[in-house]
Design a protein around this motif. Structure first.
Motif, PDB file in Angstrom:
ATOM      1  N   LYS A  43       0.834  -1.207   0.000  1.00 34.08           N
ATOM      2  CA  LYS A  43       0.000   0.000   0.000  1.00 34.08           C
ATOM      3  C   LYS A  43       0.866   1.253   0.000  1.00 34.08           C
ATOM      4  CE  LYS A  43      -4.157  -1.911   2.204  1.00 34.08           C
ATOM      5  NZ  LYS A  43      -5.117  -2.030   1.114  1.00 34.08           N
ATOM      6  N   ALA A  86      -6.586   9.736   0.021  1.00 33.34           N
ATOM      7  CA  ALA A  86      -6.468  10.240   1.398  1.00 33.34           C
ATOM      8  C   ALA A  86      -5.011  10.604   1.704  1.00 33.34           C
ATOM      9  CB  ALA A  86      -6.946   9.157   2.365  1.00 33.34           C
ATOM     10  N   VAL A 128      -7.176   5.727  10.420  1.00 28.72           N
ATOM     11  CA  VAL A 128      -7.143   4.537   9.560  1.00 28.72           C
ATOM     12  C   VAL A 128      -5.724   3.973   9.565  1.00 28.72           C
ATOM     13  CG1 VAL A 128      -7.574   3.654   7.238  1.00 28.72           C
ATOM     14  CG2 VAL A 128      -8.932   5.571   8.102  1.00 28.72           C
ATOM     15  N   LYS A 175      -3.401   0.719   8.152  1.00 31.86           N
ATOM     16  CA  LYS A 175      -3.417  -0.411   7.217  1.00 31.86           C
ATOM     17  C   LYS A 175      -2.070  -1.137   7.239  1.00 31.86           C
ATOM     18  CE  LYS A 175      -6.471   2.060   4.039  1.00 31.86           C
ATOM     19  NZ  LYS A 175      -6.798   2.431   2.665  1.00 31.86           N
ATOM     20  N   VAL A 232      -7.073  -3.666   7.692  1.00 31.30           N
ATOM     21  CA  VAL A 232      -7.405  -2.245   7.841  1.00 31.30           C
ATOM     22  C   VAL A 232      -8.221  -2.016   9.106  1.00 31.30           C
ATOM     23  CG1 VAL A 232      -8.617  -0.291   6.784  1.00 31.30           C
ATOM     24  CG2 VAL A 232      -7.426  -1.950   5.332  1.00 31.30           C
ATOM     25  N   VAL A 251     -10.324   1.014  11.058  1.00 30.47           N
ATOM     26  CA  VAL A 251     -10.865   2.373  11.022  1.00 30.47           C
ATOM     27  C   VAL A 251     -11.478   2.600  12.399  1.00 30.47           C
ATOM     28  CG1 VAL A 251     -12.472   3.962   9.896  1.00 30.47           C
ATOM     29  CG2 VAL A 251     -11.431   2.124   8.565  1.00 30.47           C
ATOM     30  N   GLU A 264      -3.720   6.718   7.385  1.00 28.50           N
ATOM     31  CA  GLU A 264      -4.416   7.658   6.500  1.00 28.50           C
ATOM     32  C   GLU A 264      -5.405   8.506   7.274  1.00 28.50           C
ATOM     33  OE1 GLU A 264      -4.661   4.705   2.621  1.00 28.50           O
ATOM     34  OE2 GLU A 264      -6.462   5.687   3.351  1.00 28.50           O
ATOM     35  N   GLU A 265      -5.696   9.674   6.723  1.00 28.98           N
ATOM     36  CA  GLU A 265      -6.823  10.441   7.244  1.00 28.98           C
ATOM     37  C   GLU A 265      -8.092   9.648   6.934  1.00 28.98           C
ATOM     38  OE1 GLU A 265      -7.734  14.083   5.124  1.00 28.98           O
ATOM     39  OE2 GLU A 265      -7.038  13.219   3.249  1.00 28.98           O
ATOM     40  N   GLY A 266      -9.065   9.715   7.834  1.00 25.24           N
ATOM     41  CA  GLY A 266     -10.322   8.999   7.626  1.00 25.24           C
ATOM     42  C   GLY A 266     -11.242   9.804   6.720  1.00 25.24           C
ATOM     43  N   LEU A 267     -11.796   9.148   5.733  1.00 22.35           N
ATOM     44  CA  LEU A 267     -12.716   9.809   4.805  1.00 22.35           C
ATOM     45  C   LEU A 267     -14.122   9.268   5.025  1.00 22.35           C
ATOM     46  CD1 LEU A 267     -10.487   9.547   1.607  1.00 22.35           C
ATOM     47  CD2 LEU A 267     -10.804  11.552   3.069  1.00 22.35           C
ATOM     48  N   GLU A 291     -19.099   4.070  -0.707  1.00 25.69           N
ATOM     49  CA  GLU A 291     -17.999   3.418  -1.421  1.00 25.69           C
ATOM     50  C   GLU A 291     -18.503   2.738  -2.686  1.00 25.69           C
ATOM     51  OE1 GLU A 291     -15.277   1.081   0.985  1.00 25.69           O
ATOM     52  OE2 GLU A 291     -15.886   2.254   2.725  1.00 25.69           O
ATOM     53  N   LYS A 306     -18.827  -4.845   3.157  1.00 30.65           N
ATOM     54  CA  LYS A 306     -17.662  -5.501   3.768  1.00 30.65           C
ATOM     55  C   LYS A 306     -17.917  -6.020   5.181  1.00 30.65           C
ATOM     56  CE  LYS A 306     -13.691  -3.992   1.237  1.00 30.65           C
ATOM     57  NZ  LYS A 306     -14.213  -2.964   0.323  1.00 30.65           N
ATOM     58  N   LEU A 335      -9.483   4.887  -2.475  1.00 27.94           N
ATOM     59  CA  LEU A 335      -9.039   4.274  -1.216  1.00 27.94           C
ATOM     60  C   LEU A 335      -7.920   3.296  -1.495  1.00 27.94           C
ATOM     61  CD1 LEU A 335     -12.354   3.436   0.678  1.00 27.94           C
ATOM     62  CD2 LEU A 335     -10.736   5.283   1.151  1.00 27.94           C
ATOM     63  N   GLU A 336      -8.044   2.574  -2.597  1.00 29.19           N
ATOM     64  CA  GLU A 336      -7.019   1.585  -2.931  1.00 29.19           C
ATOM     65  C   GLU A 336      -7.189   1.172  -4.380  1.00 29.19           C
ATOM     66  OE1 GLU A 336      -7.498  -2.280  -1.240  1.00 29.19           O
ATOM     67  OE2 GLU A 336      -9.653  -2.295  -1.568  1.00 29.19           O
TER      68      GLU A 336
HETATM   69  P1  AMP Z   1      -8.855  -0.908   1.702  1.00 28.87           P
HETATM   70  O1  AMP Z   1      -8.447  -2.352   1.806  1.00 28.87           O
HETATM   71  O2  AMP Z   1      -7.716   0.039   1.653  1.00 28.87           O
HETATM   72  O3  AMP Z   1      -9.882  -0.659   0.624  1.00 28.87           O
HETATM   73  O4  AMP Z   1      -9.684  -0.646   3.029  1.00 28.87           O
HETATM   74  C1  AMP Z   1     -10.755  -1.491   3.415  1.00 28.87           C
HETATM   75  C2  AMP Z   1     -11.919  -0.670   3.887  1.00 28.87           C
HETATM   76  O5  AMP Z   1     -11.503   0.199   4.959  1.00 28.87           O
HETATM   77  C3  AMP Z   1     -12.476   0.269   2.833  1.00 28.87           C
HETATM   78  O6  AMP Z   1     -13.402  -0.373   2.008  1.00 28.87           O
HETATM   79  C4  AMP Z   1     -13.114   1.332   3.687  1.00 28.87           C
HETATM   80  O7  AMP Z   1     -14.370   0.914   4.165  1.00 28.87           O
HETATM   81  C5  AMP Z   1     -12.168   1.456   4.859  1.00 28.87           C
HETATM   82  N1  AMP Z   1     -11.178   2.520   4.601  1.00 28.87           N
HETATM   83  C6  AMP Z   1      -9.964   2.388   4.005  1.00 28.87           C
HETATM   84  N2  AMP Z   1      -9.312   3.569   3.926  1.00 28.87           N
HETATM   85  C7  AMP Z   1     -10.121   4.485   4.482  1.00 28.87           C
HETATM   86  C8  AMP Z   1     -10.030   5.903   4.701  1.00 28.87           C
HETATM   87  N3  AMP Z   1      -8.942   6.589   4.360  1.00 28.87           N
HETATM   88  N4  AMP Z   1     -11.092   6.498   5.296  1.00 28.87           N
HETATM   89  C9  AMP Z   1     -12.190   5.806   5.664  1.00 28.87           C
HETATM   90  N5  AMP Z   1     -12.339   4.478   5.493  1.00 28.87           N
HETATM   91  C10 AMP Z   1     -11.331   3.814   4.911  1.00 28.87           C
END
Ligand code: AMP
Length: 414
Positions: free
Chosen positions: A87, A102, A125, A127, A137, A139, A169-172, A176, A198, A266-267
């Motif tokens: 990541k 983010a 957040v 990861k 991850v 949150v 990361e900053e939380g957003l 989604e 999820k 986000l990814e």
């Molecule tokens: P990811 O594997 O990076 O997609 O993260 C898994 C889940 O975590 C995402 O689908 C989001 O629900 C949550 N998430 C990841 N990054 C953030 C972020 N910066 N702010 C808020 N929620 C996040």
């Protein structure tokens, strides 16, 4: 054309079933619920096209090995798969490509990580840098929990080597959406958007899972937004990869969050989503094998087309999932449920004798003229399937979307 699908879950079953409309398909290793499953390793299979499903073999360089042996492969090499394998690497590439994402920092040291956390506002957040099967991850609104999580990850206790570096990361906040694009190294074409669920429990409660269900199309996510994401996120990422010498032929899957300031990535994943594949692929109205072969050849000319029908998939999981799934239970009612009109059942954690053999066992997809009809069909089929301790969410596709009004819903992208 003979296509070899690599993998053994619900995504690979969906790929095999849609590829099978126009091609001969074998799946390795597959599972006892996927027709055409063989135990032969991919390196020993003679196929016109290889389609690699999961991220782990991609990160481990399976596509490179098959290409070196002269195979035509849909799936990035280890260089491109690094986008999902690290990541921190992905975030630095996104920053170079100026893709909206983010604010973040990458750390291997608890003190520096904690100092960065203190500069952020909740939610926090944290990861794992490396692969963690969608479970790396956290949150949280609690700074204390975030620091505790950083400590557990960096010490190697929580996720082994994958957690020895963390991305904070900053939380957003926002809805989604998943947008999967087929890429040939230079060009990217989007598939229909999907939204997944999820959390384990209804109303987005409980622990994070690999995904408990999904639906497509996504109300409120229309053609304009899809085009904007392709132009501002997917194409710049593909270009940045190209500048680094990466010839990315596979799926670029953008995990998006729609914030008040517009979308952010986000990814990126480097393969079809699971369970997104189980709703996006059945809606395809074109030759998937030909499309993926074009991308694998570096000459993508076709545009994917989709039927107007909607699709909803409900994941049926074993008791104890996601922590300690119980296996070995006999699955009842599968054949009758699969025979219902507008229903497709994709086998994931299925073992010999149609028994449960993993956490996520089945994905039951319903299709219909709109999401409500698709949902009704999926849940009617779910009602005919059982095993001891089977668990599933009852609200997949019920209140989804990106907050769009009915007019936007009508204009939803295919
Ligand atoms: P990811 O594997 O990076 O997609 O993260 C898994 C889940 O975590 C995402 O689908 C989001 O629900 C949550 N998430 C990841 N990054 C953030 C972020 N910066 N702010 C808020 N929620 C996040």
């Amino acid at each position: 054309m003979k296509v070899c699908v690599v993998g053994g879950g619900g995504r690979e079953h969906a790929l095999a079933s849609v590829l099978g409309r126009t091609a001969e398909v074998v799946v390795t290793p597959g599972n006892p619920g996927i027709p055409g499953s063989v135990a032969t390793p991919p390196e020993e299979i003679d196929a016109d096209l290889f389609v690699i499903g999961p991220e782990v073999p991609l990160v481990a360089g399976l596509a490179d090995r098959l290409r070196a042996a002269g195979g035509l492969v849909f799936g990035p090499g280890a260089d491109g798969a690094r986008l999902e394998g690290s990541k921190a690497w992905m975030k630095s590439l996104l920053a170079d490509a100026r893709v909206p994402t983010a604010r973040h920092g990458a750390f291997s040291d608890v003190r520096a990580a904690t100092a960065f956390l203190r500069t952020l506002a909740p939610p926090y957040v944290v990861k794992t840098d490396g692969l963690a099967a969608g479970k790396g991850v956290l949150v949280t609104d609690s700074l204390e929990d975030a620091v505790g999580d950083v400590t557990a990850k960096l010490s190697g206790v929580a996720f082994g080597a994958a957690g020895r570096r963390v991305v904070i990361e900053e939380g957003l906040v926002g809805a989604e959406v998943s947008l999967l694009c087929i890429c040939d190294g230079r060009r990217a074409v989007p598939l229909a958007p999907a939204q997944d669920h999820k959390r384990l429990g209804d109303g987005d409660t409980g622990p994070n899972t690999g995904g408990m269900g999904a639906f497509s199309p996504v109300p409120g996510v229309g053609k304009d937004l899809v085009e904007e994401v392709v132009e501002r996120a997917v194409e710049p990422t593909l270009h940045a990869l190209h500048l680094r010498g990466v010839d990315f032929r596979g799926v670029l899957y953008a995990g998006l969050i729609l914030t008040a300031d517009g979308f952010k990535v986000l990814e990126f994943n480097v393969r079809f989503g699971d369970p997104e594949a189980q709703v996006v692929l059945p809606r395809l109205d074109c030759d998937l094998a030909a499309l993926l072969a074009e991308a694998a050849n570096g000459r993508l000319v076709s545009e994917p087309r989709f039927v107007d029908d909607a699709a909803v998939t409900v994941v049926l999981a074993a008791e104890g999932y996601p922590t300690a799934p119980r296996t070995g239970d006999v699955i009842h009612g599968l054949d009758a449920a699969a025979a219902s009109p507008g229903v497709g059942i994709f086998c994931a954690g299925v073992g010999p004798g149609m028994t449960t053999a993993g956490g996520r066992v089945l994905a039951v997809t319903g299709t219909g003229p709109d999401l409500a009809a698709a949902r009704a069909r999926a849940y009617a089929a779910v009602g005919g399937i059982s095993w001891p301790g089977m668990q599933y969410r009852t609200d997949i596709g019920a209140a989804g979307g990106a907050g769009g009004d009915s007019e936007q819903v009508a204009r939803a992208a295919p």
